[in-house]
Design an enzyme around this catalytic site. Sequence first.
Site, PDB file in Angstrom:
ATOM      1  N   GLU A 150      31.148   7.565  30.800  1.00  0.00           N
ATOM      2  CA  GLU A 150      32.025   7.446  32.135  1.00  0.00           C
ATOM      3  C   GLU A 150      33.943   7.064  31.768  1.00  0.00           C
ATOM      4  OE1 GLU A 150      30.477   6.187  35.780  1.00  0.00           O
ATOM      5  OE2 GLU A 150      32.075   7.042  36.912  1.00  0.00           O
ATOM      6  N   GLU A 156      40.287  -0.671  34.786  1.00  0.00           N
ATOM      7  CA  GLU A 156      38.739  -1.395  34.275  1.00  0.00           C
ATOM      8  C   GLU A 156      38.093  -0.823  33.269  1.00  0.00           C
ATOM      9  OE1 GLU A 156      36.669   0.373  37.849  1.00  0.00           O
ATOM     10  OE2 GLU A 156      38.390   0.441  39.329  1.00  0.00           O
ATOM     11  N   ASP A 183      34.362  11.341  36.721  1.00  0.00           N
ATOM     12  CA  ASP A 183      34.656  11.046  38.043  1.00  0.00           C
ATOM     13  C   ASP A 183      36.520  11.369  38.634  1.00  0.00           C
ATOM     14  OD1 ASP A 183      35.509   8.917  40.331  1.00  0.00           O
ATOM     15  OD2 ASP A 183      33.927   7.957  39.874  1.00  0.00           O
ATOM     16  N   THR A 184      36.074  12.245  39.504  1.00  0.00           N
ATOM     17  CA  THR A 184      37.187  12.684  39.776  1.00  0.00           C
ATOM     18  C   THR A 184      37.903  11.306  40.474  1.00  0.00           C
ATOM     19  OG1 THR A 184      36.530  12.543  41.952  1.00  0.00           O
ATOM     20  CG2 THR A 184      36.499  14.695  40.457  1.00  0.00           C
ATOM     21  N   TYR A 185      38.107  10.134  41.392  1.00  0.00           N
ATOM     22  CA  TYR A 185      38.605   9.219  41.450  1.00  0.00           C
ATOM     23  C   TYR A 185      39.411   8.527  40.205  1.00  0.00           C
ATOM     24  CZ  TYR A 185      39.766   4.425  41.758  1.00  0.00           C
ATOM     25  OH  TYR A 185      40.571   2.803  41.836  1.00  0.00           O
ATOM     26  N   HIS A 186      38.386   8.333  38.714  1.00  0.00           N
ATOM     27  CA  HIS A 186      39.349   8.280  38.438  1.00  0.00           C
ATOM     28  C   HIS A 186      40.381   8.795  37.245  1.00  0.00           C
ATOM     29  CE1 HIS A 186      37.155   3.544  38.226  1.00  0.00           C
ATOM     30  NE2 HIS A 186      35.756   4.560  38.493  1.00  0.00           N
ATOM     31  N   HIS A 211      31.014  12.807  39.381  1.00  0.00           N
ATOM     32  CA  HIS A 211      31.033  11.858  39.982  1.00  0.00           C
ATOM     33  C   HIS A 211      32.266  11.645  41.546  1.00  0.00           C
ATOM     34  CE1 HIS A 211      29.189   7.836  39.023  1.00  0.00           C
ATOM     35  NE2 HIS A 211      28.644   8.490  39.820  1.00  0.00           N
ATOM     36  N   ARG A 217      39.137   6.411  47.969  1.00  0.00           N
ATOM     37  CA  ARG A 217      37.716   6.283  47.395  1.00  0.00           C
ATOM     38  C   ARG A 217      36.765   6.468  48.822  1.00  0.00           C
ATOM     39  NH1 ARG A 217      35.263   2.586  42.029  1.00  0.00           N
ATOM     40  NH2 ARG A 217      34.664   4.175  40.827  1.00  0.00           N
ATOM     41  N   GLU A 246      30.867   9.203  45.468  1.00  0.00           N
ATOM     42  CA  GLU A 246      30.547   7.871  45.241  1.00  0.00           C
ATOM     43  C   GLU A 246      31.518   7.559  46.253  1.00  0.00           C
ATOM     44  OE1 GLU A 246      30.202   5.443  41.207  1.00  0.00           O
ATOM     45  OE2 GLU A 246      31.694   6.580  41.000  1.00  0.00           O
TER      46      GLU A 246
END
Length: 295
Positions: A150, A156, A183-186, A211, A217, A246
């Site tokens: 991921e 991070e 992961d769409t947030y990242h 995700h 978030r 998430e």
Amino acid sequence: MPITNLLGVHALVWTAAADSASIDAACRSTAAVGYDLLEVPLLEPAEVDPVATRASLGAAGITASCSLGLDFDTDISSTDAGTVERGARLLIDALEVTSRLGADYLGGPIYSAMGKYTRPATTRGRANAVRVLRELASEAATSGVTIGLEPVNRYESNVLNTVDQALALIDEIGADNLVVHLDTYHANIEERAIVRAVHTAATAGRLGYVHVGESHRGHLGTGSIVWEPVFAALGESDYRGPIVFESFSSAVVSPAFAAALGVWRDLWTDSHELAGHAHDYLTRHLTADVVGGAE
Ligand code: MN
């Protein structure tokens, strides 16, 4: 259109506790909302009872996936042999729990620490990560487990921030059971476009896990991510893997976890309301005919 993906929710929406009663309650809540899958974090694999978890999953009629992130003491992209060894052992322990609780997926930021680095990744450190992940993938293959990498944002990890980087690392490792965990947030922070990232991973035949996380978030649809094209891209690329919601709040997660992820303000406190909202949002968007922009 019927939904062809398993819809899931991360256990940290419900609880940070790993005892069997808490996991059982999380399984019941997950099923009650209508989700098919619970993502079980294995940050401390020994704390999760695979037999009890498997029974709870079965009783609730849902399946599980597993995930974890490493920390600076278990960073397999380190140049310190002891640190790499601790990380390798943690991943193998997590794999064993994954398999024993009946899951076939282990993913997350498992290629470096999940935290802010103050310098770029090193060639030697990256080679260590490649070696450990190759061994992990090989071991996982014997129990039919897929390993997901991921990419996370630059604050991070310094190893994988984009899908392109994840695909390059997967090529370097060279295992069939490795996939990109998008992961769409990242992706919203690091990719040129989330839609492009979806298509790139899918075209490579490596999009294995998604995700869905809003830009802040919190509740889906209340941030800056434009979701219709994202769901359309998943449909167009014929993505059949899990779609897992998430979201983190210090109402649930530990102070240490909140600090690692920068959870400095809470966007929600009611797990049930949040999970229900996300399930409604996903169901509505995934059943709408969004291909071509019509909704
Ligand atoms: Mn994620």
